[in-house]
Each structure stands twice: as C-alpha cells, then as structure tokens.
Scaffold this motif. Structure first.
Motif, PDB file in Angstrom:
ATOM      1  N   UNK A 121       0.792  -1.114   0.237  1.00 17.65           N
ATOM      2  CA  UNK A 121      -0.044  -0.012   0.037  1.00 17.65           C
ATOM      3  C   UNK A 121       0.769   1.262  -0.009  1.00 17.65           C
ATOM      4  N   UNK A 122       2.026   1.218   0.777  1.00 17.02           N
ATOM      5  CA  UNK A 122       2.594   2.444   0.868  1.00 17.02           C
ATOM      6  C   UNK A 122       3.548   2.757  -0.492  1.00 17.02           C
ATOM      7  N   UNK A 123       4.011   1.716  -0.819  1.00 16.71           N
ATOM      8  CA  UNK A 123       4.712   1.636  -2.313  1.00 16.71           C
ATOM      9  C   UNK A 123       3.808   2.146  -3.420  1.00 16.71           C
ATOM     10  N   UNK A 124       2.408   1.547  -3.472  1.00 17.45           N
ATOM     11  CA  UNK A 124       1.449   1.986  -4.276  1.00 17.45           C
ATOM     12  C   UNK A 124       1.102   3.558  -4.299  1.00 17.45           C
ATOM     13  N   UNK A 125       0.931   3.893  -2.899  1.00 13.78           N
ATOM     14  CA  UNK A 125       0.737   5.235  -2.592  1.00 13.78           C
ATOM     15  C   UNK A 125       1.687   6.348  -3.123  1.00 13.78           C
ATOM     16  N   UNK A 126       3.096   5.868  -2.966  1.00 13.87           N
ATOM     17  CA  UNK A 126       4.157   6.861  -3.355  1.00 13.87           C
ATOM     18  C   UNK A 126       4.095   6.656  -4.965  1.00 13.87           C
ATOM     19  N   UNK A 127       3.888   5.748  -5.290  1.00 11.55           N
ATOM     20  CA  UNK A 127       3.894   5.638  -7.042  1.00 11.55           C
ATOM     21  C   UNK A 127       2.611   6.593  -7.436  1.00 11.55           C
ATOM     22  N   UNK A 128       1.744   6.548  -6.814  1.00 14.28           N
ATOM     23  CA  UNK A 128       0.577   7.376  -7.542  1.00 14.28           C
ATOM     24  C   UNK A 128       0.621   8.945  -6.882  1.00 14.28           C
ATOM     25  N   UNK A 129       1.411   9.359  -5.969  1.00 16.22           N
ATOM     26  CA  UNK A 129       1.691  10.669  -5.786  1.00 16.22           C
ATOM     27  C   UNK A 129       2.826  11.376  -6.506  1.00 16.22           C
ATOM     28  N   UNK A 130       3.818  10.541  -7.090  1.00 19.82           N
ATOM     29  CA  UNK A 130       5.019  10.915  -7.494  1.00 19.82           C
ATOM     30  C   UNK A 130       4.941  11.668  -8.691  1.00 19.82           C
ATOM     31  N   UNK A 131       4.168  11.467  -9.646  1.00 20.38           N
ATOM     32  CA  UNK A 131       3.666  12.406 -10.623  1.00 20.38           C
ATOM     33  C   UNK A 131       3.306  13.865 -10.397  1.00 20.38           C
ATOM     34  N   UNK A 132       2.753  13.861  -9.291  1.00 16.88           N
ATOM     35  CA  UNK A 132       2.244  15.399  -8.890  1.00 16.88           C
ATOM     36  C   UNK A 132       3.427  15.830  -8.024  1.00 16.88           C
ATOM     37  N   UNK A 145       6.709  15.000  -7.920  1.00  6.88           N
ATOM     38  CA  UNK A 145       7.719  14.793  -8.769  1.00  6.88           C
ATOM     39  C   UNK A 145       8.997  14.321  -7.872  1.00  6.88           C
ATOM     40  N   UNK A 146       8.637  13.603  -6.889  1.00  3.51           N
ATOM     41  CA  UNK A 146       9.626  13.196  -6.099  1.00  3.51           C
ATOM     42  C   UNK A 146       9.374  11.557  -5.820  1.00  3.51           C
ATOM     43  N   UNK A 185      18.899  13.139 -14.282  1.00  3.62           N
ATOM     44  CA  UNK A 185      18.102  13.041 -12.898  1.00  3.62           C
ATOM     45  C   UNK A 185      16.723  12.778 -13.334  1.00  3.62           C
ATOM     46  N   UNK A 186      16.087  11.709 -12.839  1.00  3.89           N
ATOM     47  CA  UNK A 186      14.515  11.602 -12.985  1.00  3.89           C
ATOM     48  C   UNK A 186      13.753  11.861 -11.837  1.00  3.89           C
ATOM     49  N   UNK A 187      12.837  12.491 -11.848  1.00  4.85           N
ATOM     50  CA  UNK A 187      11.972  12.986 -10.596  1.00  4.85           C
ATOM     51  C   UNK A 187      12.660  13.171  -9.466  1.00  4.85           C
ATOM     52  N   UNK A 188      13.280  14.473  -9.650  1.00  8.79           N
ATOM     53  CA  UNK A 188      14.161  14.946  -8.485  1.00  8.79           C
ATOM     54  C   UNK A 188      13.629  15.995  -7.853  1.00  8.79           C
ATOM     55  N   UNK A 189      12.453  16.238  -8.042  1.00 10.28           N
ATOM     56  CA  UNK A 189      11.537  17.321  -7.375  1.00 10.28           C
ATOM     57  C   UNK A 189      11.628  18.322  -8.015  1.00 10.28           C
ATOM     58  N   UNK A 190      12.190  18.642  -9.406  1.00 11.25           N
ATOM     59  CA  UNK A 190      12.058  19.897 -10.423  1.00 11.25           C
ATOM     60  C   UNK A 190      11.155  19.787 -11.536  1.00 11.25           C
TER      61      UNK A 190
END
Length: 74
Positions: free
Chosen positions: A39-50, A52-53, A69-74
């Motif tokens: 659940x935690x991994x899936x949640x992180x995958x869901x919010x990472x596009x928004x 960017x981390x 760098x990929x998805x480095x928060x920028x």
C-alpha cells in the motif's frame, strides 16, 4: 539515453521486488500487516507524478550520477 533506460529498469525492478516481498511475507506469515508495504509503495507511485519526488529515483540518482536525474523534485 541507454543509461536512463537502465535507471528506469532498476526502478521498476526495485518496486517490483518490494511488491513481491510484501505479498510473499503476507502469504508466508499470514500476517496482513505486511500488505501495508505494498500500500505504501503504491501510494508513493500514485503521488510521485504530482510531487515529482520518488524515493527510489532519489537513491538511484545518487548511485548513478552520470545519468540524467529523474523525478528529482524539479
């Protein structure tokens, strides 16, 4: 470009292993609390596009400095 492909594949492999560990531990121990890993991994995958981390990309960006760098928060 090939280096970035290897970083994406490493990310997918790490996330996949985390899902398998979660499912395996849940089935092996019959303890449903291990489902929270998935659940935690899936949640992180869901919010990472928004956001960017992604924690996995954060670590891979540090371990593979000669790649973009990929998805480095920028």
């Amino acid at each position: 470009m090939e280096k970035n492909v290897s970083k994406v594949r490493a990310h997918d492999a790490i996330v996949g292993v985390l899902y398998l560990i979660s499912a395996g531990l849940t089935l092996y121990t019959s303890n449903l609390n291990f489902v929270w890993i998935a659940v935690a991994v899936g949640g992180l995958q869901l919010i990472s596009p928004m956001t960017k981390f992604c924690p996995v990309y954060f670590i891979l960006n540090k371990l593979m400095p000669n790649t973009d760098p990929i998805q480095n928060g920028k």
